[in-house]
Design an enzyme around this catalytic site. Structure first.
Site, short mmCIF file in Angstrom:
data_model
loop_
_atom_site.label_atom_id
_atom_site.label_comp_id
_atom_site.label_asym_id
_atom_site.label_seq_id
_atom_site.Cartn_x
_atom_site.Cartn_y
_atom_site.Cartn_z
CD GLU A 153 5.79 3.86 -2.57
OE1 GLU A 153 5.59 4.78 -1.33
OE2 GLU A 153 6.44 3.46 -3.41
CB CYS A 190 0.05 5.86 2.82
SG CYS A 190 0.08 5.04 1.02
#
Length: 513
Positions: free
Chosen positions: A266, A300
């Site tokens: 990720e 993110c």
């Protein structure tokens, strides 16, 4: 540090000096140097951590491997019951843990509380999942045979989490892995170790009451000085879930791949919102502001780019500037605050460096991009969020700047907007604001957004735990949390059973035996 924060630390079991190894209910002394955790809110020390060493890690992995042998044999619904009890403890400690997340990481209190709520939600999801680890049954081509698939626990799962979500990312992985029958070894970011220690303090009572073996849920608190690439190289970890930068993620993926292990990566995002002339501008404005400045731009999924049609560019950008001027910057524990500090001074340096690159490339600063200081914000980690008009091809725009820096980009034709949207190396989250069925369906089509997450009339920031979370390209391609992401934490097995008295061979081959 205020008396309230001192009381919070006591409630969570945070001491002046905290051991860096936990095997579930037992805390172990370690030989590493002490590391001090500082709050970006005021720059002051919170507490110290006695770091774990490589030797400590090796012992921990062996215990986790041994615990796996018994844990995998516990029926999945019983494992789910333990996760349910963990969720109850998190509910009891939501306020305290949320405050610590806010203080140690710097995100505002509402976001700290929201992160703990995500932990609770994924626990609830995992409890239901514990009764739904389904396989498939297929028809065999051979008479008198039955064929099916099943999933088995995988082993010790390594979880390496980033500073921006000090507790939630662990839970997305650990609670799913737990009901799948895996054991977990958590290495949190060295910038937020106290949050991880607090989590293990909270769950230890549940593990003890249910006689969960030591080594099922493990914590190793150490900086890269003691535990760098070793975890990625470790064959004892069949799966490593890594959340962090694309640079380190590529290294992690290579090292795990070299030993043919699995990696859930990720990594970075460069998330954009396309805003069309027919969009609901009130909704779009709220989504952009929250997506760009929430968590001080350190998600993110933060909104990094907005791609605006020429006909609405001036009006929308003017309203953005007005909205930015009304943002409250300050103490993350103050409920009136919209924007807290960046994680540390290095992050502020990166923010200002990116702004200089924007100027040098020919971009125009529309607002902000300067230090923020007042009597209560002297840690050196506070900044005024920045709006910049740019072109998508600028090198700095192609990178992820983990800070509240929002790029405004013009487009004329919808096809151009799609092209600009996809023309970055990253592919995590994306959104479009439009009331045109043709535009929104094109955005969601095979030729539309190339991201792992694509939204219509909501922003890029955040994600519900029920859906699989992750992205494409330089974002890593991993998936965690909801949907069928649980399958990554298990090994898939195809079984064939012959209940006949014959043994047909492939291609009709026969042997005289």
């Amino acid at each position: 540090m205020t008396t309230d924060m001192q009381n919070t630390l006591r409630q969570l079991g945070i001491m002046d000096v905290n051991p860096g190894i936990c095997t579930g209910t037992l805390w172990h002394e370690t030989a590493g140097e002490r590391l001090t955790s500082y709050s970006p809110a005021d720059g002051g020390p919170i507490a110290e951590i006695q770091q774990a060493t490589r030797t400590d890690y090796d012992r921990l992995v062996l215990q986790a491997s041994e615990a796996f042998k018994s844990w995998r044999m516990v029926p999945a619904p019983k494992r789910g019951e333990i996760v349910r009890q963990i969720s109850l403890e998190l509910r009891k400690n939501k306020e305290a843990l949320g405050r610590l997340v806010s203080w140690e990481m710097g995100k505002i209190l509402q976001e700290g509380l929201g992160e703990v709520q995500e932990m609770i939600d994924i626990c609830d999801f995992a409890v239901g999942l514990s009764r739904q680890l389904y396989g498939l049954t297929m028809h065999s081509e051979r008479p008198g045979h039955r064929m099916y698939e099943q999933y088995h626990p995988l082993g010790v799962i390594g979880v390496v989490s980033s500073f921006n979500f000090p507790v939630a990312v662990w839970s997305w992985n650990a609670m799913i892995a737990l009901v799948c029958g895996d054991t977990v070894l958590w290495k949190p970011s060295s910038k937020v170790l106290l949050c991880a220690i607090a989590v293990h303090r909270i769950i230890s009572g549940v593990l003890k009451e249910n006689s969960v073996p030591e080594g099922v849920l493990n914590l190793v608190a150490a900086s890269s000085k003691y535990l760098g690439e070793d975890l990625f190289r470790d064959r004892n970890l069949p799966l490593v879930s890594f959340t962090g930068s694309t640079k380190i993620g590529k290294l992690a993926g290579r090292l795990v791949g070299e030993r043919l292990g699995r990696a859930i990566l990720e990594l970075g995002g460069n998330n954009a919102i396309i805003i069309t002339p027919g969009a609901n501008m009130e909704m779009a404005l709220r989504a952009v502001v929250f997506g760009a400045v929430g968590t001080t731009g350190q998600r993110c999924t933060s909104t990094r780019r907005i791609i605006l049609h020429d006909s609405v560019f001036e009006a929308f950008s003017n309203r953005l500037v007005k909205a930015y001027k009304g943002l409250v910057i300050g103490d993350p524990l103050d409920v009136k605050t919209h924007i807290g500090p960046l994680i540390d001074k290095k992050a502020t340096e990166n923010f200002f460096t990116a702004i200089e690159k924007v100027k040098n490339a020919g971009g125009k600063i529309l607002y902000g991009g300067i230090p923020y200081e007042n009597s209560n914000c002297k840690s050196g980690c506070y900044v005024v969020p920045c709006l910049a008009e740019v072109e998508n091809h600028y090198p700095v725009v192609q990178e992820e700047t983990f800070a509240p820096l929002l790029y405004l980009i013009r487009y004329k034709r919808f096809e151009e907007a799609l092209s600009l949207h996809n023309a970055v190396p990253q592919g995590l989250s994306s959104a479009i604001f439009s009331n045109s069925l043709q535009e929104t369906e094109a955005f969601l089509s095979h030729a539309g957004s190339d991201c792992g997450i694509a939204n219509v009339n909501i922003g890029t920031s955040g994600a519900e735990i029920g859906g699989a979370f992750g992205g494409e390209k330089d974002t890593g391609g991993g998936r965690e949390s909801g949907s069928d992401a649980w399958k990554a934490y298990m090994r898939r097995q195809t079984n064939t059973i012959n209940f006949s008295s014959d043994l047909p061979l492939a291609q009709g081959i026969e042997f005289n035996v």
